[in-house]
Write an enzyme that holds these catalytic residues in place. Sequence first.
Site, mmCIF file in Angstrom:
data_model
loop_
_atom_site.group_PDB
_atom_site.id
_atom_site.type_symbol
_atom_site.label_atom_id
_atom_site.label_comp_id
_atom_site.label_asym_id
_atom_site.label_seq_id
_atom_site.Cartn_x
_atom_site.Cartn_y
_atom_site.Cartn_z
ATOM 1 C CG ASP A 148 29.783 34.938 34.969
ATOM 2 O OD1 ASP A 148 29.669 35.989 35.620
ATOM 3 O OD2 ASP A 148 29.954 34.903 33.738
ATOM 4 C CD GLU A 185 31.895 39.763 42.872
ATOM 5 O OE1 GLU A 185 32.791 40.363 42.228
ATOM 6 O OE2 GLU A 185 31.437 40.149 43.969
ATOM 7 N N GLY A 187 33.926 42.367 40.390
ATOM 8 C CA GLY A 187 34.455 43.284 41.405
ATOM 9 C C GLY A 187 33.389 43.915 42.284
ATOM 10 C CG ASP A 208 32.899 40.319 30.396
ATOM 11 O OD1 ASP A 208 32.944 40.164 31.628
ATOM 12 O OD2 ASP A 208 32.161 39.661 29.647
#
Length: 396
Positions: A148, A185, A187, A208
Amino acid sequence: MRRLLIAIMLVLLCLTSARLHAQDSSLAKTPPMGWNSWNLLGCKVSDQGVRAAADAMAASGMKDAGYKYINIDDCWEGHRDAQGNIQSNERFPDMKALADYVHSKGLKIGLYSSPGPKTCGGFEGSYRHEAQDARTYAAWGFDYLKYDWCSGDEVYKRTEMRDAYKKMGDALKASGRPIVYSLCEYGLEEVWKWAPSVGGNLWRNTGDLWRMPGDATYNDILAISYNAVLASAFAQQDGLGRFAGPGHWNDPDVLLVGNHDLTLDENKLHFSLWAMLAAPLLTGNDLAHMKPEILGVLTNREVVAIDQDPLGVEAHRVWEDGPVDVWMRPLADGSMAVALFNKGESPSNITVLFRELGLPAKAEARDLWEHKDLGSFTDSFSTRVPQHAVVLLRMR
Ligand code: GLA
């Protein structure tokens, strides 16, 4: 001379395609299915919570329906020891024992880190420890990594993002253990264009989907599908589906099915959309305490089979007319999945013309939520779809 040129071109073509698909294609041949800790447990995630999820996955029928990954999201990380080895924190006394436990249930286990120095939750990231961390995950027996971005911006330029992800992709490969590599990430940098080349098996293409309990609504699901697929589809003509396929998938985030106040129809619409998009089916709900109708949605084998279809061709939109959206995806056995979505606030009569779907004049339809053969139709199929609902068909 001409033959030589053709041979050289063929070799170059093969090399390019090998570079584009550098991810381990024996992994994630179909979109990963499982559970992720974030939506339910957030930073309260613990060894006990993960074991409970594995128990419920195995006992509830979810495992039999194809769900297999139990993924620990952020907040498991402790500090590094004197040699720089990452340690788990006090809520995770023994990562290897936990992985063994999950494996003993016939399941697989995943975890989470970041390319930057800190994770999104402010825990220890993998910056400058990529190879060492990959070896640790492999030694613990982990099968999946979500990586992430978050603090990546503090140490990398956006133009270096791809290399930052490649570092971990290479490290996972060198670890000697098959580990599914999930890029997160949101997009940025058109990740779908390069994720497979850095070893990615899936990549988040949105922010999210999760909101605080009570805040996530049906509109969030629509928004994310637009965001992930529709908006980009307009921008890029052909949509994101063409970047996905066996071993490498678009990831519009963890399912909200069973969380929040979605109606049963909204849950079915959400699940159908993810199945049409060949999205990972990672649930974020409380597996030990789900209502039977939620279990019914998540384990509808006919819908799961659309998601998991081995051809791996993501759906595309056939047409949209106000609140009505029709999507189709071709399936390995020659049939096709057709989804008639009604996003509107009142029931709608939807008609699909077979020629618009590329079907011959006569076709048979099966309703995958009703588990019912509807018979044979000529030229078109019409049905009434309630508000915020879907009719999902398999046609041949
Ligand atoms: C980001 C990700 C989420 C989750 C959290 C954890 O927001 O997009 O999916 O992993 O971080 O901190």
